[in-house]
Write a protein that holds these residues in place. Sequence first.
Motif, mmCIF file in Angstrom:
data_model
loop_
_atom_site.group_PDB
_atom_site.id
_atom_site.type_symbol
_atom_site.label_atom_id
_atom_site.label_comp_id
_atom_site.label_asym_id
_atom_site.label_seq_id
_atom_site.Cartn_x
_atom_site.Cartn_y
_atom_site.Cartn_z
ATOM 1 N N ILE A 32 43.131 42.591 51.102
ATOM 2 C CA ILE A 32 43.803 41.308 50.853
ATOM 3 C C ILE A 32 42.833 40.347 50.173
ATOM 4 O O ILE A 32 43.176 39.702 49.173
ATOM 5 C CB ILE A 32 44.347 40.699 52.171
ATOM 6 N N THR A 33 41.621 40.258 50.695
ATOM 7 C CA THR A 33 40.605 39.363 50.122
ATOM 8 C C THR A 33 40.323 39.727 48.665
ATOM 9 O O THR A 33 40.199 38.847 47.811
ATOM 10 C CB THR A 33 39.312 39.419 50.956
ATOM 11 N N GLU A 34 40.254 41.016 48.391
ATOM 12 C CA GLU A 34 40.015 41.480 47.022
ATOM 13 C C GLU A 34 41.152 41.051 46.098
ATOM 14 O O GLU A 34 40.917 40.551 44.994
ATOM 15 C CB GLU A 34 39.884 43.004 47.019
ATOM 16 N N LYS A 35 42.381 41.214 46.552
ATOM 17 C CA LYS A 35 43.538 40.816 45.731
ATOM 18 C C LYS A 35 43.576 39.307 45.523
ATOM 19 O O LYS A 35 43.928 38.839 44.450
ATOM 20 C CB LYS A 35 44.836 41.324 46.356
ATOM 21 N N PHE A 36 43.220 38.542 46.546
ATOM 22 C CA PHE A 36 43.179 37.086 46.407
ATOM 23 C C PHE A 36 42.112 36.677 45.386
ATOM 24 O O PHE A 36 42.303 35.737 44.628
ATOM 25 C CB PHE A 36 42.889 36.405 47.741
ATOM 26 N N SER A 37 40.990 37.387 45.381
ATOM 27 C CA SER A 37 39.863 36.996 44.512
ATOM 28 C C SER A 37 40.170 37.165 43.028
ATOM 29 O O SER A 37 39.534 36.523 42.201
ATOM 30 C CB SER A 37 38.602 37.774 44.883
ATOM 31 N N VAL A 38 41.121 38.013 42.673
ATOM 32 C CA VAL A 38 41.453 38.201 41.260
ATOM 33 C C VAL A 38 42.635 37.336 40.833
ATOM 34 O O VAL A 38 43.088 37.432 39.698
ATOM 35 C CB VAL A 38 41.729 39.692 40.925
ATOM 36 N N THR A 39 43.114 36.507 41.732
ATOM 37 C CA THR A 39 44.221 35.604 41.421
ATOM 38 C C THR A 39 43.701 34.178 41.565
ATOM 39 O O THR A 39 43.537 33.683 42.680
ATOM 40 C CB THR A 39 45.414 35.848 42.381
ATOM 41 N N PRO A 40 43.411 33.496 40.439
ATOM 42 C CA PRO A 40 42.782 32.165 40.501
ATOM 43 C C PRO A 40 43.520 31.155 41.376
ATOM 44 O O PRO A 40 42.886 30.349 42.046
ATOM 45 C CB PRO A 40 42.767 31.707 39.046
ATOM 46 N N GLU A 41 44.852 31.201 41.405
ATOM 47 C CA GLU A 41 45.618 30.237 42.210
ATOM 48 C C GLU A 41 45.376 30.416 43.701
ATOM 49 O O GLU A 41 45.701 29.540 44.493
ATOM 50 C CB GLU A 41 47.129 30.370 41.964
ATOM 51 N N LEU A 42 44.824 31.577 44.099
ATOM 52 C CA LEU A 42 44.641 31.867 45.516
ATOM 53 C C LEU A 42 43.189 31.729 45.954
ATOM 54 O O LEU A 42 42.813 32.210 47.022
ATOM 55 C CB LEU A 42 45.152 33.281 45.834
ATOM 56 N N ALA A 43 42.385 31.053 45.145
ATOM 57 C CA ALA A 43 40.957 30.908 45.442
ATOM 58 C C ALA A 43 40.712 30.238 46.792
ATOM 59 O O ALA A 43 39.720 30.523 47.443
ATOM 60 C CB ALA A 43 40.266 30.121 44.331
ATOM 61 N N THR A 67 53.512 31.075 48.430
ATOM 62 C CA THR A 67 54.464 32.187 48.445
ATOM 63 C C THR A 67 53.818 33.453 47.889
ATOM 64 O O THR A 67 53.999 34.548 48.426
ATOM 65 C CB THR A 67 55.721 31.820 47.628
ATOM 66 N N GLU A 68 53.060 33.312 46.809
ATOM 67 C CA GLU A 68 52.378 34.448 46.189
ATOM 68 C C GLU A 68 51.362 35.071 47.143
ATOM 69 O O GLU A 68 51.245 36.294 47.216
ATOM 70 C CB GLU A 68 51.695 34.004 44.887
ATOM 71 N N ALA A 69 50.626 34.260 47.878
ATOM 72 C CA ALA A 69 49.639 34.772 48.833
ATOM 73 C C ALA A 69 50.330 35.639 49.888
ATOM 74 O O ALA A 69 49.847 36.727 50.224
ATOM 75 C CB ALA A 69 48.894 33.614 49.492
ATOM 76 N N GLU A 70 51.452 35.170 50.384
ATOM 77 C CA GLU A 70 52.185 35.929 51.397
ATOM 78 C C GLU A 70 52.704 37.242 50.818
ATOM 79 O O GLU A 70 52.606 38.295 51.442
ATOM 80 C CB GLU A 70 53.337 35.089 51.946
ATOM 81 N N LYS A 71 53.228 37.175 49.612
ATOM 82 C CA LYS A 71 53.760 38.373 48.949
ATOM 83 C C LYS A 71 52.662 39.414 48.760
ATOM 84 O O LYS A 71 52.854 40.597 49.062
ATOM 85 C CB LYS A 71 54.361 37.982 47.587
ATOM 86 N N ILE A 72 51.510 38.988 48.276
ATOM 87 C CA ILE A 72 50.398 39.907 48.046
ATOM 88 C C ILE A 72 49.944 40.535 49.361
ATOM 89 O O ILE A 72 49.698 41.742 49.433
ATOM 90 C CB ILE A 72 49.239 39.177 47.339
ATOM 91 N N ALA A 73 49.836 39.739 50.412
ATOM 92 C CA ALA A 73 49.392 40.260 51.704
ATOM 93 C C ALA A 73 50.383 41.297 52.245
ATOM 94 O O ALA A 73 49.974 42.337 52.772
ATOM 95 C CB ALA A 73 49.200 39.121 52.696
ATOM 96 N N LYS A 74 51.678 41.051 52.102
ATOM 97 C CA LYS A 74 52.692 41.979 52.598
ATOM 98 C C LYS A 74 52.643 43.318 51.880
ATOM 99 O O LYS A 74 53.020 44.343 52.451
ATOM 100 C CB LYS A 74 54.090 41.368 52.449
#
Length: 159
Positions: A32-43, A67-74
Amino acid sequence: MKLTKTFLALFLSASILFLGCAPKDSEIQSKITEKFSVTPELAGATASVDKGVATLSGELSSAAAKTEAEKIAKEVKGVKSVVNNTTVMAPPPPPPPVSASGLDQGVMDATKDFPSVNATVNNGEITLTGTLNRSDLPKLMQSLNSLNPSKINNNLTLK
């Protein structure tokens, strides 16, 4: 009876093997942390995982980012559910209105290099009259707009 014991032993072995295949909480959190790190809005988002439940926290710039953070985590394998505790930053406050005397002074400063321009201020509105070279108009308007007047009435004659 012997067949039942054999079946039970085989079932337990398969169950243990299957349970060993489930991703560990630390692996899920890393993904999850890795996916967040490549999405600037989720910094501003972080995740913690306990027994497959991902808990998101941090401050994000918009509801869409939340909403995007939740979607990515799921979407991460092994996540059973997501608790989204992220918050959305409040928009920055609007610039404070310029006081009447501050606006008057700002207009005088902005028009001092343009002697053929007359400017008056009334209730936060600037009214321009007189003549001005067309090439000087952008500079004058930029200076006046930076004062945040409620309105600029441009009645200039351009040469």
